[in-house]
Design a protein around this motif. Sequence first.
Motif, PDB file in Angstrom:
ATOM      1  N   GLU A  34      82.063  63.732  37.382  1.00  0.00           N
ATOM      2  CA  GLU A  34      82.553  62.700  36.443  1.00  0.00           C
ATOM      3  C   GLU A  34      83.709  61.896  37.024  1.00  0.00           C
ATOM      4  OE1 GLU A  34      81.146  61.712  33.665  1.00  0.00           O
ATOM      5  OE2 GLU A  34      79.601  63.213  34.093  1.00  0.00           O
ATOM      6  N   GLU A  35      84.510  62.537  37.869  1.00  0.00           N
ATOM      7  CA  GLU A  35      85.637  61.829  38.463  1.00  0.00           C
ATOM      8  C   GLU A  35      85.138  60.651  39.320  1.00  0.00           C
ATOM      9  OE1 GLU A  35      88.288  64.414  40.718  1.00  0.00           O
ATOM     10  OE2 GLU A  35      89.128  62.577  41.613  1.00  0.00           O
ATOM     11  N   HIS A  36      83.986  60.859  39.990  1.00  0.00           N
ATOM     12  CA  HIS A  36      83.421  59.774  40.798  1.00  0.00           C
ATOM     13  C   HIS A  36      82.923  58.625  39.921  1.00  0.00           C
ATOM     14  CE1 HIS A  36      83.264  63.140  43.702  1.00  0.00           C
ATOM     15  NE2 HIS A  36      83.518  62.198  44.583  1.00  0.00           N
ATOM     16  N   VAL A  37      82.318  58.985  38.780  1.00  0.00           N
ATOM     17  CA  VAL A  37      81.841  57.943  37.852  1.00  0.00           C
ATOM     18  C   VAL A  37      83.020  57.093  37.391  1.00  0.00           C
ATOM     19  CG1 VAL A  37      80.734  57.500  35.616  1.00  0.00           C
ATOM     20  CG2 VAL A  37      79.921  59.385  37.065  1.00  0.00           C
ATOM     21  N   ARG A  38      84.103  57.804  37.019  1.00  0.00           N
ATOM     22  CA  ARG A  38      85.294  57.126  36.494  1.00  0.00           C
ATOM     23  C   ARG A  38      85.924  56.234  37.559  1.00  0.00           C
ATOM     24  NH1 ARG A  38      88.867  61.574  35.488  1.00  0.00           N
ATOM     25  NH2 ARG A  38      90.259  60.520  36.947  1.00  0.00           N
ATOM     26  N   ARG A  39      86.039  56.777  38.767  1.00  0.00           N
ATOM     27  CA  ARG A  39      86.665  56.034  39.848  1.00  0.00           C
ATOM     28  C   ARG A  39      85.846  54.794  40.230  1.00  0.00           C
ATOM     29  NH1 ARG A  39      91.012  56.767  43.393  1.00  0.00           N
ATOM     30  NH2 ARG A  39      91.772  57.787  41.537  1.00  0.00           N
ATOM     31  N   LEU A  40      84.516  54.952  40.257  1.00  0.00           N
ATOM     32  CA  LEU A  40      83.654  53.805  40.583  1.00  0.00           C
ATOM     33  C   LEU A  40      83.785  52.697  39.544  1.00  0.00           C
ATOM     34  CD1 LEU A  40      80.361  55.441  41.886  1.00  0.00           C
ATOM     35  CD2 LEU A  40      81.923  53.949  43.172  1.00  0.00           C
ATOM     36  N   ARG A  41      83.934  53.116  38.286  1.00  0.00           N
ATOM     37  CA  ARG A  41      84.096  52.151  37.211  1.00  0.00           C
ATOM     38  C   ARG A  41      85.360  51.323  37.447  1.00  0.00           C
ATOM     39  NH1 ARG A  41      83.877  55.349  31.724  1.00  0.00           N
ATOM     40  NH2 ARG A  41      86.091  55.572  32.153  1.00  0.00           N
ATOM     41  N   LEU A  42      86.426  52.003  37.848  1.00  0.00           N
ATOM     42  CA  LEU A  42      87.691  51.319  38.098  1.00  0.00           C
ATOM     43  C   LEU A  42      87.597  50.404  39.318  1.00  0.00           C
ATOM     44  CD1 LEU A  42      90.698  50.919  37.472  1.00  0.00           C
ATOM     45  CD2 LEU A  42      91.184  52.894  38.916  1.00  0.00           C
TER      46      LEU A  42
END
Lengths: 215, 215
Positions: free
Chosen positions: B41-49
């Motif tokens: 999930e951290e990767h999903v969040r970071r990609l969104r940013l």
Amino acid sequence: MRLGELSARSGLSTATIKFYLREGLVPPGRRVTATRAEYDEEHVRRLRLVRALIQVGRVPVATAREVLAHIDDESLGRTMRLGAALWALPQHGPEPEPDDPEWARAAAELDGLLERLGWSSAREIGALSPAYRAVVSGAVLLRRLGYPADTEQLEPYARKMMEVAGLDLDALEEYPTTAEQAEAAVSAAVLVEPLLMSVRRLAQEEESARRYGIS
Amino acid sequence: MRLGELSARSGLSTATIKFYLREGLVPPGRRVTATRAEYDEEHVRRLRLVRALIQVGRVPVATAREVLAHIDDESLGRTMRLGAALWALPQHGPEPEPDDPEWARAAAELDGLLERLGWSSAREIGALSPAYRAVVSGAVLLRRLGYPADTEQLEPYARKMMEVAGLDLDALEEYPTTAEQAEAAVSAAVLVEPLLMSVRRLAQEEESARRYGIS
């Protein structure tokens, strides 16, 4: 005053002033002889606005001409005259995409918010207003990027912005004529909005330092 | 999750994700075999940013990397971690010109305003903060264009913006970790500020219609 003094007063070269005159961005001076025209305070004021629009706001000449035409249109009521001048300015945020099915959903949510806020005129003007369209397409964009875009969360901000808008219009009412008020509204949109956003960041820093300490 | 699912979740192509991984904008996945990595999930969040910064905020890759480094810097206190990430973002308004003699005068006026507001931390951080510098250079620009730039007039706006900043930080505190709070602060700066300015224009239209009628 003559062209040379107008140049000194406005900080613009005579060549630039002549270009703005040719482009119809500034009304012609009063011709006193075949080779000489007289300019007045209105020209100084108008040049100041044109300079703010084009040099700072990076507004294209055609758009500036459109903005100025609205400012000068005495057939419009005051709300429309202030509004139409601002509407012709480039808008914040992404371009609206009214064909997007998400758009209708976000617009319905914004209508609900306006209802709760009691902003009946904004509700009535609706998607005619570029500001309304910008809020809707901003919400669509947030959602498309995977962020929650809960229009309800805007409610406390909207109430604060209404108080800010009260200050804005109080300041505009200091100007004697509607044309000057419209000019001031446009220059404020171009020059003061970035300043206000910077004040907001400064306030965030202050609030953060108060809550969590400075380091 | 594997790269394919990360692509589906983030709405980014696998080629784009690989580019962001190579550029160090997203931390590498956990390697499970020689050819396969696991993402969370951290990767999903970071990609969104990253997507918000680069695709919407048009922030250069090097700047985005700097912003993310501040977000991830656990040696910083919370105010600095939130602040430093925002400080690395492109700022509103014109670039500061500290050599300008007008600059010192406008800075002294801003200091006086911060004193009156009781914003002692903002006063202490001073010109280290890009927001402070942006307010000063915005005032210098206004004056240079021939507009009155009375820093005192900012006082009621600054008080309102302080209330808005309270709402901002309340919203940030919903996120569990400082890293997530810093991410949210950055995405809000990029995505929500234009929205907020549009809400302000909408409020101006509503207030104008109330005062002067709709036509």
